[in-house]
Scaffold this motif. Sequence first.
Motif, short mmCIF file in Angstrom:
data_model
loop_
_atom_site.label_atom_id
_atom_site.label_comp_id
_atom_site.label_asym_id
_atom_site.label_seq_id
_atom_site.Cartn_x
_atom_site.Cartn_y
_atom_site.Cartn_z
N ASN A 1 -5.22 26.95 2.02
CA ASN A 1 -6.29 26.82 1.03
C ASN A 1 -5.75 26.55 -0.36
N VAL A 2 -4.74 25.71 -0.46
CA VAL A 2 -4.18 25.31 -1.74
C VAL A 2 -4.44 23.83 -1.92
N TRP A 3 -4.97 23.45 -3.06
CA TRP A 3 -5.29 22.06 -3.34
C TRP A 3 -4.41 21.53 -4.45
N THR A 4 -4.06 20.27 -4.36
CA THR A 4 -3.32 19.60 -5.41
C THR A 4 -4.17 18.44 -5.90
N ALA A 5 -4.43 18.40 -7.21
CA ALA A 5 -5.25 17.32 -7.79
C ALA A 5 -4.48 16.01 -7.70
N ARG A 6 -5.10 14.97 -7.23
CA ARG A 6 -4.48 13.65 -7.12
C ARG A 6 -5.09 12.66 -8.10
N ALA A 7 -6.39 12.77 -8.31
CA ALA A 7 -7.07 11.86 -9.23
C ALA A 7 -8.40 12.49 -9.62
N SER A 8 -8.87 12.15 -10.80
CA SER A 8 -10.17 12.64 -11.25
C SER A 8 -11.26 11.71 -10.75
N PHE A 9 -12.43 12.28 -10.51
CA PHE A 9 -13.59 11.50 -10.07
C PHE A 9 -14.09 10.67 -11.25
N ALA A 10 -14.23 9.38 -11.07
CA ALA A 10 -14.62 8.49 -12.17
C ALA A 10 -16.13 8.36 -12.34
N GLY A 11 -16.88 8.84 -11.37
CA GLY A 11 -18.34 8.75 -11.47
C GLY A 11 -18.92 9.84 -12.34
N THR A 12 -20.24 9.90 -12.41
CA THR A 12 -20.91 10.92 -13.20
C THR A 12 -20.96 12.23 -12.41
N ALA A 13 -20.93 13.35 -13.14
CA ALA A 13 -21.07 14.66 -12.49
C ALA A 13 -22.42 14.71 -11.80
N ARG A 14 -22.49 15.36 -10.65
CA ARG A 14 -23.73 15.37 -9.88
C ARG A 14 -23.82 16.58 -8.98
N VAL A 15 -25.00 16.83 -8.49
CA VAL A 15 -25.24 17.86 -7.48
C VAL A 15 -25.81 17.17 -6.25
N TYR A 16 -25.72 17.85 -5.12
CA TYR A 16 -26.26 17.37 -3.84
C TYR A 16 -25.62 16.06 -3.39
N ALA A 17 -24.34 15.87 -3.72
CA ALA A 17 -23.64 14.66 -3.30
C ALA A 17 -23.26 14.77 -1.83
N ALA A 18 -23.02 13.64 -1.19
CA ALA A 18 -22.55 13.60 0.19
C ALA A 18 -21.11 13.11 0.18
N GLY A 19 -20.27 13.76 0.97
CA GLY A 19 -18.88 13.34 1.06
C GLY A 19 -18.45 13.28 2.51
N PHE A 20 -17.57 12.35 2.83
CA PHE A 20 -17.05 12.21 4.19
C PHE A 20 -15.77 11.39 4.14
N SER A 21 -15.08 11.32 5.25
CA SER A 21 -13.87 10.51 5.31
C SER A 21 -13.91 9.62 6.54
N ILE A 22 -13.24 8.49 6.41
CA ILE A 22 -13.03 7.57 7.52
C ILE A 22 -11.56 7.20 7.46
N GLY A 23 -10.81 7.60 8.47
CA GLY A 23 -9.37 7.36 8.46
C GLY A 23 -8.73 8.11 7.31
N GLY B 1 -11.44 8.70 1.59
CA GLY B 1 -12.53 9.62 1.34
C GLY B 1 -13.65 8.94 0.58
N TYR B 2 -14.88 9.34 0.84
CA TYR B 2 -16.05 8.75 0.18
C TYR B 2 -16.94 9.86 -0.34
N ILE B 3 -17.53 9.62 -1.51
CA ILE B 3 -18.51 10.54 -2.07
C ILE B 3 -19.56 9.71 -2.78
N GLY B 4 -20.80 10.17 -2.70
CA GLY B 4 -21.86 9.42 -3.36
C GLY B 4 -23.20 10.08 -3.25
N THR B 5 -24.18 9.39 -3.73
CA THR B 5 -25.58 9.81 -3.83
C THR B 5 -25.68 11.12 -4.62
N GLY B 6 -26.76 11.83 -4.50
CA GLY B 6 -26.96 13.08 -5.22
C GLY B 6 -27.83 12.89 -6.45
N GLN B 7 -27.76 13.86 -7.34
CA GLN B 7 -28.52 13.83 -8.59
C GLN B 7 -27.60 14.10 -9.76
#
Length: 136
Positions: free
Chosen positions: A3-25, A28-34
Amino acid sequence: MTNVWTARASFAGTARVYAAGFSIGSKGYIGTGQDGSPYVSDYWQYSAINDAVNEINLDNYFSVSPNPTSGVFELRIADCQNCGLKIYNTLGEIVHQSEIHTPQSKIDLSASPGGVYFLQLTTDKGIARKKIVISK
Protein backbone atom coordinates in the motif's frame (compact mmCIF):
# COMPACT_ATOMS: atom_id res chain seq x y z
CA MET A 1 5.63 -2.75 2.75
CA THR A 2 2.43 -2.81 0.77
CA ASN A 3 0.00 0.00 0.00
CA VAL A 4 2.75 2.44 -0.92
CA TRP A 5 2.26 4.74 -3.88
CA THR A 6 4.80 6.69 -5.87
CA ALA A 7 3.61 9.78 -7.76
CA ARG A 8 4.48 9.56 -11.46
CA ALA A 9 2.54 12.46 -12.95
CA SER A 10 -0.10 14.97 -11.95
CA PHE A 11 -3.60 14.79 -13.40
CA ALA A 12 -3.93 17.52 -16.03
CA GLY A 13 -7.72 17.64 -16.04
CA THR A 14 -10.02 19.52 -13.69
CA ALA A 15 -10.60 18.27 -10.15
CA ARG A 16 -13.81 16.24 -10.00
CA VAL A 17 -15.97 13.86 -8.03
CA TYR A 18 -17.71 10.67 -9.18
CA ALA A 19 -15.07 10.00 -11.85
CA ALA A 20 -14.68 6.58 -13.46
CA GLY A 21 -11.27 4.96 -13.73
CA PHE A 22 -10.07 1.74 -15.32
CA SER A 23 -7.08 0.22 -17.07
CA ILE A 24 -6.52 -1.61 -20.32
CA GLY A 25 -3.14 -3.29 -20.56
CA SER A 26 -0.49 -0.90 -19.26
CA LYS A 27 -2.60 2.24 -19.75
CA GLY A 28 -4.87 3.89 -17.20
CA TYR A 29 -7.98 5.92 -17.99
CA ILE A 30 -10.03 8.34 -15.92
CA GLY A 31 -12.93 10.52 -16.93
CA THR A 32 -16.49 11.74 -16.59
CA GLY A 33 -17.78 12.85 -13.18
CA GLN A 34 -18.64 16.32 -11.92
CA ASP A 35 -16.37 19.34 -11.54
CA GLY A 36 -18.92 21.92 -10.39
CA SER A 37 -20.78 21.87 -13.68
CA PRO A 38 -23.51 19.29 -14.13
CA TYR A 39 -21.29 16.66 -15.81
CA VAL A 40 -17.85 16.31 -17.38
CA SER A 41 -17.61 14.15 -20.47
CA ASP A 42 -13.86 13.92 -21.04
CA TYR A 43 -11.50 10.96 -20.64
CA TRP A 44 -7.78 11.07 -19.92
CA GLN A 45 -5.20 8.39 -20.66
CA TYR A 46 -2.07 7.71 -18.61
CA SER A 47 0.70 5.65 -20.13
CA ALA A 48 3.67 4.77 -17.92
CA ILE A 49 7.08 4.94 -19.54
CA ASN A 50 9.06 2.13 -17.95
CA ASP A 51 12.54 3.54 -18.52
CA ALA A 52 11.72 7.15 -17.58
CA VAL A 53 12.16 6.64 -13.83
CA ASN A 54 15.22 5.12 -12.23
CA GLU A 55 13.87 3.72 -8.98
CA ILE A 56 16.11 2.37 -6.27
CA ASN A 57 14.62 -0.64 -4.53
CA LEU A 58 15.36 -0.37 -0.81
CA ASP A 59 13.28 -3.39 0.27
CA ASN A 60 16.36 -5.25 1.51
CA TYR A 61 18.28 -2.22 2.76
CA PHE A 62 17.66 -3.16 6.40
CA SER A 63 16.38 -6.13 8.35
CA VAL A 64 14.43 -6.55 11.56
CA SER A 65 14.68 -9.59 13.80
CA PRO A 66 12.93 -11.25 15.39
CA ASN A 67 9.67 -10.48 13.63
CA PRO A 68 7.15 -11.05 15.20
CA THR A 69 8.69 -9.73 18.40
CA SER A 70 7.69 -9.24 22.01
CA GLY A 71 8.80 -5.62 21.63
CA VAL A 72 12.60 -5.73 21.62
CA PHE A 73 14.21 -6.27 18.22
CA GLU A 74 17.43 -5.71 16.35
CA LEU A 75 17.71 -3.43 13.37
CA ARG A 76 20.50 -4.23 10.89
CA ILE A 77 21.28 -1.68 8.22
CA ALA A 78 23.37 -2.33 5.11
CA ASP A 79 25.06 1.08 4.94
CA CYS A 80 23.94 3.94 7.12
CA GLN A 81 25.98 6.88 8.32
CA ASN A 82 23.18 9.15 9.52
CA CYS A 83 19.81 7.48 9.17
CA GLY A 84 16.54 8.57 10.69
CA LEU A 85 14.16 5.93 12.03
CA LYS A 86 10.46 6.54 12.60
CA ILE A 87 8.06 3.84 13.75
CA TYR A 88 4.33 4.34 13.21
CA ASN A 89 1.32 2.51 14.61
CA THR A 90 -1.66 1.65 12.39
CA LEU A 91 -3.23 5.04 13.13
CA GLY A 92 -0.22 6.78 11.57
CA GLU A 93 1.06 8.07 14.92
CA ILE A 94 4.81 8.10 15.54
CA VAL A 95 5.56 5.79 18.49
CA HIS A 96 9.36 5.91 18.21
CA GLN A 97 11.84 8.22 16.53
CA SER A 98 15.65 8.12 16.61
CA GLU A 99 18.84 8.74 14.67
CA ILE A 100 20.79 5.62 13.72
CA HIS A 101 24.59 5.81 13.36
CA THR A 102 25.63 2.14 13.54
CA PRO A 103 24.92 -0.92 11.35
CA GLN A 104 23.22 -2.71 14.28
CA SER A 105 20.81 -1.15 16.74
CA LYS A 106 18.54 -2.58 19.41
CA ILE A 107 15.07 -1.02 19.52
CA ASP A 108 12.80 -1.45 22.54
CA LEU A 109 9.05 -1.09 21.98
CA SER A 110 8.12 -3.43 24.83
CA ALA A 111 5.96 -0.69 26.41
CA SER A 112 3.88 -0.48 23.22
CA PRO A 113 0.72 -2.57 22.84
CA GLY A 114 0.70 -5.61 20.60
CA GLY A 115 -0.14 -5.02 16.96
CA VAL A 116 1.28 -4.07 13.57
CA TYR A 117 3.85 -1.27 13.28
CA PHE A 118 5.57 0.33 10.29
CA LEU A 119 9.27 1.19 10.32
CA GLN A 120 10.50 3.96 8.06
CA LEU A 121 14.24 4.41 7.62
CA THR A 122 15.34 7.63 5.91
CA THR A 123 18.76 7.34 4.27
CA ASP A 124 20.81 9.32 1.78
CA LYS A 125 19.64 6.78 -0.84
CA GLY A 126 15.92 7.20 -0.14
CA ILE A 127 13.31 5.82 2.23
CA ALA A 128 13.10 2.14 3.16
CA ARG A 129 10.08 0.64 4.94
CA LYS A 130 9.27 -2.56 6.80
CA LYS A 131 6.36 -3.92 8.77
CA ILE A 132 6.83 -5.44 12.21
CA VAL A 133 4.41 -7.28 14.47
CA ILE A 134 4.52 -6.99 18.25
CA SER A 135 2.79 -9.96 19.85
CA LYS A 136 2.09 -10.03 23.57
